[in-house]
Design an enzyme around this catalytic site. Structure first.
Site, short mmCIF file in Angstrom:
data_model
loop_
_atom_site.label_atom_id
_atom_site.label_comp_id
_atom_site.label_asym_id
_atom_site.label_seq_id
_atom_site.Cartn_x
_atom_site.Cartn_y
_atom_site.Cartn_z
N HIS A 87 0.91 -1.31 0.00
CA HIS A 87 -0.35 0.11 0.12
C HIS A 87 1.02 1.03 -0.20
O HIS A 87 1.82 1.50 0.81
CB HIS A 87 -1.18 -0.32 1.10
CG HIS A 87 -0.32 -0.12 2.78
ND1 HIS A 87 0.05 0.83 3.33
CD2 HIS A 87 -0.02 -1.34 3.23
CE1 HIS A 87 1.50 0.78 4.55
NE2 HIS A 87 1.09 -0.50 4.54
N ASP A 88 0.82 2.33 -0.81
CA ASP A 88 0.85 3.59 -1.30
C ASP A 88 2.05 3.26 -1.25
O ASP A 88 3.32 4.23 -1.07
CB ASP A 88 1.01 4.42 0.70
CG ASP A 88 -0.45 3.59 1.04
OD1 ASP A 88 -1.67 4.40 0.93
OD2 ASP A 88 -0.21 3.44 2.47
N GLY A 121 4.70 -1.29 2.60
CA GLY A 121 4.33 0.35 2.59
C GLY A 121 4.94 1.33 2.67
O GLY A 121 6.17 2.26 2.88
#
Length: 264
Positions: A121-122, A139
């Site tokens: 994520h991200d 992440g």
């Protein structure tokens, strides 16, 4: 019309260009958009708020846009955004972002992503990168343009990798890796600069020489990071041809958190 195998399941709300092809048994969810010329092979799952650009080639058994592996995630409508002309090989997994991390996981253009790569994520990945088999980034990792990650490279969360860098096979990267640096090891150690890669990309002799001077300031002269940044900025001021490269390096180093540091 879009060429969809009869065994594929495409949600009626998904937006696929008429030139997109979808192979057997693939599943595409309602919030997915796929641009012209992209190919989705068999047994892929593309879900979540996922946007895929033009002329991408997505091989079999790929999972894109699944919810992230962050315990704080509460179902917010976060995204995965993939650019143009990327190759994504078998068993790769790319997750949506989180509300706390900006909400978007992003892959740029013209990337070559080999089997079993993972974007958590991200993450923000630039363009023209190569992730070899099983390269994994946690992440909030930021990867610059033209980076090459060797097979089985693992990158710790929040780490940044500067443009034109490279890692060796099995590298464990726990600190920021400045532009142009080649590293390897567990944990990673800086070994050299990516001189051959720069020459292949058309860097002039003067620019390669400047990268050598940056390497010397960072790793050979015992300077503090602040003193090395000053030396690198002066190099750019003295030689206009290398000003952009020096500025990129200096800006990267200036943003490196003291508690994380750079690979040494």
């Amino acid at each position: 019309m879009t060429q969809v195998h009869p065994t594929a399941i495409i949600d009626p709300k998904a937006e696929l260009d008429s030139s997109v092809t979808v192979g057997p048994y693939s599943i595409i969810g309602p919030h997915v958009r796929i641009g012209a010329g992209s190919q989705v092979a068999s047994h892929c799952v593309i879900e979540g708020h996922t946007t895929i650009g033009r002329d991408n080639r997505i091989f079999q058994f790929v999972s894109l846009g699944s919810i992230n592996q962050d315990k704080k995630y509460k179902g917010e409508p976060c995204e995965l955004v993939i650019g143009d002309r990327n190759t994504i090989r078998e068993y790769s997994t790319y997750h949506i972002g989180t509300a706390q991390g900006g909400g978007i996981t992003r892959l740029g253009d013209d990337n070559w992503m080999m089997a079993y790569t993972h974007l958590a994520h991200d993450c923000i990945v630039g363009s023209n990168t190569i992730f070899a088999n099983n390269a994994q980034i946690a992440g909030h990792v930021v990867v610059g343009d033209w980076v090459i990650l060797g097979a089985y490279t693992c990158v710790h969360q929040f780490v940044r990798i500067g443009a034109h860098g490279m890692t060796g096979m099995g590298t464990v990267l726990l600190a920021d890796q400045p532009p142009f640096v080649m590293s390897e090891g567990q944990p990673a150690a800086a070994r050299s600069m990516n001189y051959e890669g720069l020459r292949r990309r058309g860097f002039s002799a003067a620019r390669v020489s400047a990268v050598k001077a940056m390497h010397k300031a960072l790793y050979r002269e015992g300077l503090t990071l602040d003193d090395a940044v000053s030396r690198i900025r002066a190099l750019g001021d003295a030689t206009p041809e290398v000003a952009g490269d020096a500025a990129m390096m200096a800006e990267f180093l200036a943003k490196t958190p003291a508690q994380r540091g750079i690979v040494r």
